[in-house]
Design a protein around this motif. Structure first.
Motif, PDB file in Angstrom:
ATOM      1  N   GLY A   1       0.808  -1.214   0.000  1.00  0.00           N
ATOM      2  CA  GLY A   1       0.000   0.000   0.000  1.00  0.00           C
ATOM      3  C   GLY A   1       0.843   1.267   0.000  1.00  0.00           C
ATOM      4  O   GLY A   1       0.485   2.269  -0.614  1.00  0.00           O
TER       5      GLY A   1
ATOM      6  N   VAL B   1      -6.003  -3.629  -2.261  1.00  0.00           N
ATOM      7  CA  VAL B   1      -5.012  -2.683  -1.720  1.00  0.00           C
ATOM      8  C   VAL B   1      -4.296  -1.910  -2.840  1.00  0.00           C
ATOM      9  O   VAL B   1      -4.056  -0.708  -2.735  1.00  0.00           O
TER      10      VAL B   1
ATOM     11  N   SER C   1      -4.877   2.185  -2.772  1.00  0.00           N
ATOM     12  CA  SER C   1      -3.755   3.031  -2.360  1.00  0.00           C
ATOM     13  C   SER C   1      -3.384   4.010  -3.472  1.00  0.00           C
ATOM     14  O   SER C   1      -2.969   5.139  -3.205  1.00  0.00           O
TER      15      SER C   1
END
Ligand SMILES: *Cc1c(COP(=O)(O)O)cnc(C)c1O
Length: 399
Positions: free
Chosen positions: A111, A132, A136
């Motif tokens: 991330g 993720v 992110s």
């Protein structure tokens, strides 16, 4: 003023939605014993070698002569040396200890790594995907393009049809349980070198690889040290999901450009070190001693047993469902199985059917991306008896 990019995030309620539906079912079906084949968490306890190391480390921390405060930025040398020796040198890969950064796990590293890169970078992820990577980058305001993984190409991602700067690859894959062959991975390294792209390679499930010809590390491919970062975790390998430890390899040969200048090649290793020194204070001494113990002769044998246990579950699920006429992918080199819904049923419809007719919980593939529609993910992380009971129940429903 908030970061407006957070408003661009898709509502990610997949596991909350599932929990809600399961709760609603239980509320109207008293005593219904629901079995989950949907969990992405391990169920087997830490191995004895790890528990012994934790206990010894705790005693050291309680004695003045051996107490330790903040650790070294990259992680303790004893752990980085063990990682290099067992995960790389033993396989003929020349990664060195100062290219390894110990962390509290791969979710934070996969991330966080994107923050070294310009917001103008175009990011490619597979569809279906581990969320993720997408979220992110959306938080940072980057554009994300999808690489469809479908049955026709063996769930191997299609090459991007536009220039991309960053490519996230997760192999063995969560959620499909599929792997990339050496030549497929080679093609991605060649693409990255030719297009000056960066590959962020998540190898969290490396320890589950059973087939002899599947690459365990992207650095088995020549040139990868110039275009790839590799993420590994003790979470699935050794049951560290609640203990926390992972590591990221950033080779010194990996350089990144400063704007258009070809001559100002900056070292990603130095940049990641700078970032970690500022924002991270290490994973605990106890976790690092515990991770080190997974490399001792006893630790390795015990961890191998845990993996074999889960992979036996995977084999049971695969064989049973295949015999029942389901189309099953994955589960050979990964603890995940990607099962086609019968009769072209939508993921969530099949989820409901399995819950109501078999009292078994799966994860709808559509929750991992639009290419996941028409599939569900089953995991091999359950207990053996529960997995077998779930399969008996699935046998009882006709498709
Ligand atoms: C479980 C998992 C990880 C590991 O996460 P940790 O933070 O190390 O527990 C990394 N990547 C994927 C795709 C996973 O499924």
């Amino acid at each position: 003023m908030i970061n407006k990019h957070y408003l661009q995030l898709a509502d990610n309620y997949l596991f909350a939605d599932i929990a809600h539906l399961v709760q609603a079912y239980k509320a109207t079906h008293a005593k219904a014993d629901v079995i989950s084949l949907g969990i992405g968490d391990v169920t087997q306890p830490l191995v004895p070698a790890v528990v012994d190391a934790l206990t010894a480390a705790a005693k050291e921390m309680g004695a003045e002569a051996t107490f330790r405060g903040y650790g070294p930025e990259r992680g303790y040398t004893f752990l980085r040396e063990a990682i290099v020796a067992h995960d790389y040198r033993r396989h003929g890969i020349g990664i060195t200890a100062d290219e390894v950064f110990v962390s509290d796990g791969s979710k934070s590293d996969t991330g966080n790594f994107q923050e070294l890169l310009s917001a103008s970078c175009v990011v490619a992820v597979t569809d279906p995907v581990y969320p993720v990577y997408v979220d992110s980058n959306v938080m940072a305001g980057r554009r994300v393009v999808k690489l469809p993984c479908v049955a026709a190409n063996g769930f191997s991602p299609a090459m991007p049809d536009e220039d991309v700067d960053v490519i996230y690859l997760c192999y063995p894959n969560n959620p499909t349980g599929c792997v990339l062959s050496r030549s497929e991975l080679h093609a991605w390294v060649d693409y990255a070198l030719a297009h000056e792209a960066l590959i962020l390679y998540d190898a969290a499930y490396e320890a589950f690889i059973q087939s002899s010809d599947i690459p365990h590390s992207i650095y088995e491919i020549p040139g990868a040290e110039r275009c790839a970062v590799e993420f590994r975790s003790f979470s699935k390998t050794a049951g560290f999901t609640g203990l926390r430890c992972g590591y990221t390899v950033v080779p010194k040969a990996l350089k990144v450009r400063n704007g258009r200048s070809r001559h100002k090649a900056l070292s990603m290793n130095s940049l990641w070190l700078r970032r970690q020194c500022t924002k991270f204070n290490g994973c605990s001494y106890l976790s690092q001693r515990a991770a080190e113990a997974t490399y001792s002769p006893e630790g390795r044998a015990q961890v191998r047993q845990r993996i074999a246990y889960y992979m036996d579950n995977a084999r049971l699920i695969r064989e049973t469902l295949t015999a029942l006429g389901y189309e099953v992918h994955g589960g050979v080199d990964a603890p995940y199985l990607w099962v086609r819904t019968p009769g072209g049923m939508a993921s969530w419809t099949f989820f409901d059917l399995l819950l109501h007719k078999a009292r078994v919980v799966c994860t709808p593939g559509a929750g991992f991306g639009s290419c996941g529609e028409g599939y569900v993910r089953l995991t091999a992380f359950g207990r053996r008896e529960q997995t077998m009971e779930a399969l008996e129940r699935i046998k009882g429903i006709s498709i």
